[in-house]
Motif scaffolding. Structure first.
Motif, PDB file in Angstrom:
ATOM      1  N   SER A  63      26.170  10.253 -44.332  1.00 24.19           N
ATOM      2  CA  SER A  63      26.909   8.986 -44.371  1.00 24.19           C
ATOM      3  C   SER A  63      26.738   8.227 -43.063  1.00 24.19           C
ATOM      4  N   LEU A  64      26.780   8.951 -41.955  1.00 28.29           N
ATOM      5  CA  LEU A  64      26.575   8.275 -40.669  1.00 28.29           C
ATOM      6  C   LEU A  64      25.173   7.682 -40.577  1.00 28.29           C
ATOM      7  N   MET A  65      24.221   8.366 -41.198  1.00 22.92           N
ATOM      8  CA  MET A  65      22.835   7.870 -41.181  1.00 22.92           C
ATOM      9  C   MET A  65      22.683   6.580 -41.983  1.00 22.92           C
ATOM     10  N   MET A  66      23.633   6.349 -42.904  1.00 23.68           N
ATOM     11  CA  MET A  66      23.546   5.148 -43.741  1.00 23.68           C
ATOM     12  C   MET A  66      23.517   3.864 -42.920  1.00 23.68           C
ATOM     13  N   PHE A  67      24.092   3.913 -41.712  1.00 27.28           N
ATOM     14  CA  PHE A  67      24.141   2.684 -40.913  1.00 27.28           C
ATOM     15  C   PHE A  67      22.816   2.391 -40.207  1.00 27.28           C
ATOM     16  N   GLY A  68      21.873   3.315 -40.367  1.00 27.44           N
ATOM     17  CA  GLY A  68      20.551   3.070 -39.808  1.00 27.44           C
ATOM     18  C   GLY A  68      20.434   3.537 -38.377  1.00 27.44           C
ATOM     19  N   PRO A  69      19.258   3.334 -37.796  1.00 36.17           N
ATOM     20  CA  PRO A  69      18.975   3.829 -36.448  1.00 36.17           C
ATOM     21  C   PRO A  69      19.895   3.189 -35.413  1.00 36.17           C
ATOM     22  N   HIS A  70      19.925   3.778 -34.242  1.00 39.06           N
ATOM     23  CA  HIS A  70      20.664   3.170 -33.141  1.00 39.06           C
ATOM     24  C   HIS A  70      20.127   1.772 -32.891  1.00 39.06           C
ATOM     25  N   ASP A  71      21.000   0.918 -32.367  1.00 38.18           N
ATOM     26  CA  ASP A  71      20.621  -0.472 -32.150  1.00 38.18           C
ATOM     27  C   ASP A  71      19.321  -0.583 -31.355  1.00 38.18           C
ATOM     28  N   ALA A  72      19.188   0.285 -30.356  1.00 43.83           N
ATOM     29  CA  ALA A  72      18.003   0.229 -29.501  1.00 43.83           C
ATOM     30  C   ALA A  72      16.723   0.522 -30.277  1.00 43.83           C
ATOM     31  N   ASP A  73      16.848   1.311 -31.321  1.00 38.86           N
ATOM     32  CA  ASP A  73      15.665   1.730 -32.082  1.00 38.86           C
ATOM     33  C   ASP A  73      15.466   0.939 -33.375  1.00 38.86           C
ATOM     34  N   ASP A 113      31.645  17.770 -31.643  1.00 41.90           N
ATOM     35  CA  ASP A 113      31.744  16.818 -30.528  1.00 41.90           C
ATOM     36  C   ASP A 113      32.688  15.655 -30.819  1.00 41.90           C
ATOM     37  N   LEU A 114      33.294  15.688 -31.969  1.00 42.04           N
ATOM     38  CA  LEU A 114      34.167  14.587 -32.371  1.00 42.04           C
ATOM     39  C   LEU A 114      35.458  14.662 -31.564  1.00 42.04           C
ATOM     40  N   VAL A 115      35.707  13.639 -30.744  1.00 45.49           N
ATOM     41  CA  VAL A 115      36.916  13.694 -29.907  1.00 45.49           C
ATOM     42  C   VAL A 115      37.329  12.263 -29.534  1.00 45.49           C
ATOM     43  N   TRP A 116      38.616  12.069 -29.399  1.00 46.57           N
ATOM     44  CA  TRP A 116      39.141  10.741 -29.071  1.00 46.57           C
ATOM     45  C   TRP A 116      38.795  10.397 -27.630  1.00 46.57           C
ATOM     46  N   ASN A 117      38.248   9.192 -27.451  1.00 49.46           N
ATOM     47  CA  ASN A 117      37.916   8.729 -26.100  1.00 49.46           C
ATOM     48  C   ASN A 117      38.887   7.607 -25.751  1.00 49.46           C
ATOM     49  N   GLU A 118      39.874   7.978 -24.949  1.00 48.71           N
ATOM     50  CA  GLU A 118      40.963   7.064 -24.611  1.00 48.71           C
ATOM     51  C   GLU A 118      40.410   5.773 -24.001  1.00 48.71           C
ATOM     52  N   GLU A 119      39.432   5.972 -23.117  1.00 48.42           N
ATOM     53  CA  GLU A 119      38.886   4.850 -22.379  1.00 48.42           C
ATOM     54  C   GLU A 119      38.222   3.821 -23.300  1.00 48.42           C
ATOM     55  N   ARG A 120      37.360   4.346 -24.207  1.00 49.42           N
ATOM     56  CA  ARG A 120      36.662   3.445 -25.123  1.00 49.42           C
ATOM     57  C   ARG A 120      37.584   2.951 -26.231  1.00 49.42           C
ATOM     58  N   GLY A 121      38.664   3.715 -26.467  1.00 42.43           N
ATOM     59  CA  GLY A 121      39.507   3.372 -27.609  1.00 42.43           C
ATOM     60  C   GLY A 121      38.828   3.689 -28.934  1.00 42.43           C
ATOM     61  N   HIS A 122      37.890   4.640 -28.873  1.00 43.01           N
ATOM     62  CA  HIS A 122      37.159   5.048 -30.073  1.00 43.01           C
ATOM     63  C   HIS A 122      36.954   6.556 -30.036  1.00 43.01           C
ATOM     64  N   PHE A 123      36.541   7.090 -31.205  1.00 41.36           N
ATOM     65  CA  PHE A 123      36.146   8.495 -31.215  1.00 41.36           C
ATOM     66  C   PHE A 123      34.703   8.632 -30.734  1.00 41.36           C
ATOM     67  N   ASP A 124      34.475   9.567 -29.817  1.00 41.16           N
ATOM     68  CA  ASP A 124      33.106   9.972 -29.525  1.00 41.16           C
ATOM     69  C   ASP A 124      32.638  10.901 -30.644  1.00 41.16           C
ATOM     70  N   PHE A 125      31.386  10.908 -30.897  1.00 39.46           N
ATOM     71  CA  PHE A 125      30.877  11.865 -31.903  1.00 39.46           C
ATOM     72  C   PHE A 125      29.483  12.321 -31.552  1.00 39.46           C
ATOM     73  N   GLY A 126      29.053  13.408 -32.198  1.00 38.68           N
ATOM     74  CA  GLY A 126      27.796  14.059 -31.848  1.00 38.68           C
ATOM     75  C   GLY A 126      26.586  13.221 -32.243  1.00 38.68           C
ATOM     76  N   GLU A 127      25.440  13.647 -31.750  1.00 36.63           N
ATOM     77  CA  GLU A 127      24.217  12.909 -32.045  1.00 36.63           C
ATOM     78  C   GLU A 127      23.734  13.252 -33.457  1.00 36.63           C
ATOM     79  N   ILE A 128      23.316  12.238 -34.142  1.00 33.84           N
ATOM     80  CA  ILE A 128      22.769  12.410 -35.490  1.00 33.84           C
ATOM     81  C   ILE A 128      21.428  13.130 -35.407  1.00 33.84           C
ATOM     82  N   ASP A 129      21.171  13.977 -36.365  1.00 33.52           N
ATOM     83  CA  ASP A 129      19.894  14.694 -36.417  1.00 33.52           C
ATOM     84  C   ASP A 129      18.837  13.777 -37.048  1.00 33.52           C
ATOM     85  N   TRP A 130      18.215  12.991 -36.192  1.00 36.17           N
ATOM     86  CA  TRP A 130      17.273  11.996 -36.730  1.00 36.17           C
ATOM     87  C   TRP A 130      16.023  12.641 -37.310  1.00 36.17           C
ATOM     88  N   ALA A 131      15.727  13.859 -36.889  1.00 31.02           N
ATOM     89  CA  ALA A 131      14.568  14.561 -37.458  1.00 31.02           C
ATOM     90  C   ALA A 131      14.840  14.819 -38.945  1.00 31.02           C
TER      91      ALA A 131
END
Lengths: 255, 309, 255, 309
Positions: free
Chosen positions: D191-201, D244-262
């Motif tokens: 489902s996370l992959m549905m949003f497509g590659p990172h903006d940079a890529d 790696d899913l954890v609340w990041n107070e500073e960003r005001g968002h959840f951090d999450f692990g890297e998608i397995d792009w392979a």
């Protein structure tokens, strides 16, 4: 590993081999009364019967090691899709005659090599089942290899269908030769077969046949896998709905 | 005329007629009809049981059922070979099946609706077949008689296996018992119909008896089957669905009710549940297999021409 | 009849109507993603949905009268083949598009007449379900009738397929118009519909359409029947294996 | 040049582009690609869920699932129509699907293996789709934006229905809970992959943002989806399979692990469980339906010529 852990690991291993045989046997049995002529109907049913027998031997042994009242039937009839550990190739729908025979040939070559190794297993039960199965497989292989030559060298139509079947099947062969930790552990203690070591001989055998039959097993530009961890195709669930219906509808009965 | 008389003398002397022997054209036709019907029955009979192979409730039962259906294919093969000795080809036999001119046992137009039907078919349908086939082991045409000897050996296994399925069900839950009784209710009368019309109404009977193509009449064989079945049913608690079934001391046989011949005619004339499907299934498999048969021919042809070259 | 007996008889009657809707709805739902074009996929799914809804209404009412903790789901998921009472025509495999639409048309004409009568039932629950269903059916009928004209008057191929479908279906229409004692009894007290009385109007309606479509419903030289007494074709068991699998595999759960 | 500048001015002024308006060829191509991929995703998406219609465990669930798949067919229709406004035909769109030049959402190459998958797809896959589609309601191409408005209304129903399936399972037996968790384990990362590659890529992203074909970047949308999903998972006791899913107070968002792009690339390049089958299924249905489409054409043709005569 502790004694008890080894037994449970071997039980899982036997279950895998039993699932392979059960599911392929099911697909073969679907040919009953659907063969291209009566002799072939008989022959396919016969191969199906060998696989059901093989499934019983492996599952029975798996159940024995597992304990807790497990039986070959509880293993066959009371697990759902995600618990089955057969290779994906075995569960693919039977397709046409070319597809069924191409799959059978690819697997017969594989089984011949695999069983010849399993024969040497330090687990005497597995070795015993392998001995019986190896004889059957050498007969199956002679037959399915002959069919590759007939279909490849028959008409344009049969050649086309055989090549199409190989195009469809190639990506499912990869997982036959991929080991996981469980099998590696059993391999180290001389119980299981190192399937990855079989690839070269297998590939050379099938390549020789396909060259003679004038078809090609396309290089594996794709590979679908997951059978051993229960990550199946959508076909298995439908197969199980049929396979298990009576047992599920009337639980706890003797038949 | 002389040939005919000589032929009948050989028959009367219990000599077997062999493929190369002279025989009346009617004898040949009669036998082709009978053997092909028998062969087609084995082959079409694979379908109602094949319908449960993928759903057999234990692996043991699955293996036994597979083996049984495999035997039926084998019987079909023997019988096609016997028919072929009379100068008809397999392809012609199959064509007659597809166009409806050749028959197969009507009982296979009944559907198999539960696992218990595998028991009822083994016990009753194979049971009735055996009674008939035992008698045919002494039929006058050699190849057919010899086929029957081989077939009878295997069929008696099948009957015991069917009976064992029902016995197991009768020892089981209430639902299982009901399932077994229901199967017997549905297959009992059609099994009696398997022996054909009463002797008085049987078109081919008299001549067939004279030629010893048949050795016992329909009604004799049917009586034998009824007599043996009553005891077997009782032994495991099954009721045969015939209120008129009663021991007749005087005859030394069981009396039984009249068969519903209207129902028989209904099924024969196309109103069975499976008439269209059995033939359509066979035709579909045959058609789907045509490219395979073509491939073998082409392959063998190429091989031959290579060998010649 | 006593009050209690009447309720149980009506329950059986509602069950029959529910089984018809459930099984036909199942066959229609098999078209999902298999239609000849997307609009038709949507339309067939829509008809399937109407039938599932209708099944729920009838089965729910049957369960209510039956009591003993019966529910629409226990009736749909926990009876085996011999207990289902749908007409045989409903359980036949979907076949090609011509077969599905020809069956649908034959049944839509039948349902239109049947529901118009059931509307007048003295049983207000049945009458209520009939009212809702009749609206759906009039829409289904418009569609399926149009398809008869299109297929009959389209290409040689579509004409051939439609005629073949009618040849296959004709023998299954007989039982639609045959009454048994149970329905006759309910008919006498104004609850059930006299199906035998519908035949003439049905036959004249379908004959008119088929004349326009240049095909014929062959005269009934054969008739397969038994649905109402659970004497089914071999297809139903396979359908139920699929329909009921999840409930059977995980008994006693809420979903 | 002037046209291009004017076009961009309209875009910047939040004007909707309509079918008859002038547009840069690349804008047209880009939109056709995006709308057709979206349309094909709706249509191919019918298959994994269609796979469970005949096995839905209650009649209520069956009706809801049928209605949902029906909605997907409807969405496919809107979207094909939107694409057609740009001068491409349905037949061409379907051909591109069959020959592999048009894509559909990779997530539909994953198999549906249990009833819980109907829950996971509704909750996660439709959930991710909505996040994307809500943003696309403001896309610059008028017909596409209007399709999105209609579609979003229905999709939010679907998401709630999916969530409800999982909630019911999580309130059920041990086996049901395991089934729900397993489905989420399998569908979370795809489902996370549905949003497509990172903006940079992301190859198309910058231009698409400038043309307001896209309104938010892949990573922005993905973050939004993660944030909303965490809470929903917790509410019913599901664990998202990411250590790696954890609340990041500073960003005001959840951090999450890297998608397995392979893994993503593996599936894109043909090694998903269902790549071949999804297209083959669509092709088969399309081919089997060709005689029906021919029949309609012939019938309409005949009708027209009768009306003329």
């Amino acid at each position: 590993m502790k004694e008890r852990d080894i037994d449970q690991t071997i039980s899982v291993y036997a279950l895998r081999l039993g699932d392979d045989a059960l599911i392929l046997g099911h697909r073969l049995s679907e040919w009953c009364s659907n063969g291209p002529f009566l002799e072939e109907d008989l022959a396919l049913t016969n191969v199906a019967l060998d696989y059901v027998g093989r499934a019983r031997n492996f599952l029975n042994y798996a159940a024995q090691l597992r304990g807790n009242g497990s039986t070959e039937d509880s293993l066959a009839y009371q697990r759902d899709c995600r618990d089955f550990t057969n290779f994906l190739m075995h569960e693919l729908p039977r397709g046409d005659f070319a597809f069924t025979l191409a799959r059978q040939y690819l697997l017969d070559e594989y089984e011949a090599l695999f069983l010849a190794e399993l024969l040497k297993s330090k687990d005497s039960d597995l070795a015993g089942i392998a001995a019986k199965s190896a004889k059957e497989t050498s007969y199956h292989l002679r037959r399915s290899r002959e069919w590759m030559l007939r279909l490849g060298g028959g008409t344009d139509e049969s050649h086309r269908r055989l090549q199409l079947a190989l195009d469809e099947l190639t990506g499912y062969t990869t997982e036959l030769f991929e080991m996981d930790d469980l099998e590696r552990d059993l391999c180290e203690i001389g119980v299981a077969v190192d399937r990855s070591a079989l690839f070269d001989r297998w590939f050379s055998a099938v390549s020789k046949t396909f060259a003679e039959a004038n078809v090609t097993l396309p290089p594996a530009s794709w590979a679908v896998k997951g059978g051993r961890i229960g990550f199946h195709t959508e076909h298995l669930g439908h197969l199980l709905a049929e396979l298990q219906y009576v047992q599920r509808a009337y639980p706890g009965c003797r038949w | 005329e002389g040939l005919n008389a000589h032929f009948q003398e050989r028959i009367d002397a219990e000599e077997k007629i062999e493929p190369k022997d002279w025989m009346p054209e009617k004898y040949r036709k009669n036998l082709i009809r009978q053997i092909s019907q028998h062969a087609h029955s084995e082959v079409i009979g694979m379908q109602p049981e094949g319908n449960w192979i993928t759903r057999a409730p234990t692996l043991h039962r699955k293996a036994v059922l597979l083996a049984k259906v495999q035997d039926e294919a084998g019987h079909g093969l023997y019988l096609y070979s016997s028919a072929e000795t009379m100068g008809i080809t397999r392809e012609e036999l199959i064509e007659s099946l597809h166009d409806g001119s050749a028959k197969y046992a009507q009982i296979f137009n009944y559907p198999t609706l539960s696992w218990a039907d595998m028991g009822a078919i083994g016990w009753l349908v194979d049971g009735a077949a055996i009674v008939n086939q035992v008698s045919l082991q002494r039929t006058s045409y050699g190849p057919y008689a010899r086929s029957m000897v081989r077939i009878c050996k295997e069929e008696s296994f099948h009957q015991r296996q069917g009976y064992h399925i029902l016995m197991t069900l009768m020892e089981g839950s209430t639902e299982q018992k009901a399932m077994a009784q229901d199967a017997v209710n549905r297959f009992w009368w059609p099994s009696l119909m398997m022996f054909g019309p009463h002797d008085a109404d049987s078109a081919h009977s008299a001549q067939s008896m004279k030629w010893k193509v048949k050795r016992q009449t329909n009604d004799e064989l049917r009586q034998k089957f009824v007599d043996q079945s009553v005891e077997q049913a009782e032994a495991i608690g099954l009721t045969l669905p015939d209120p008129d079934l009663v021991w007749n001391e005087e005859r030394g046989h069981f009396d039984f009710g009249e068969i519903d011949w209207a129902e028989f005619d209904r099924v024969v004339s196309g109103s069975g549940h499976c008439n269209r499907e059995r033939v359509a299934h066979h035709r579909r498999a045959h058609d789907e297999g045509s490219w395979v048969r073509d491939a073998i021919c082409a392959y063998e042809e190429k091989k031959r021409s290579r060998e010649v070259a």
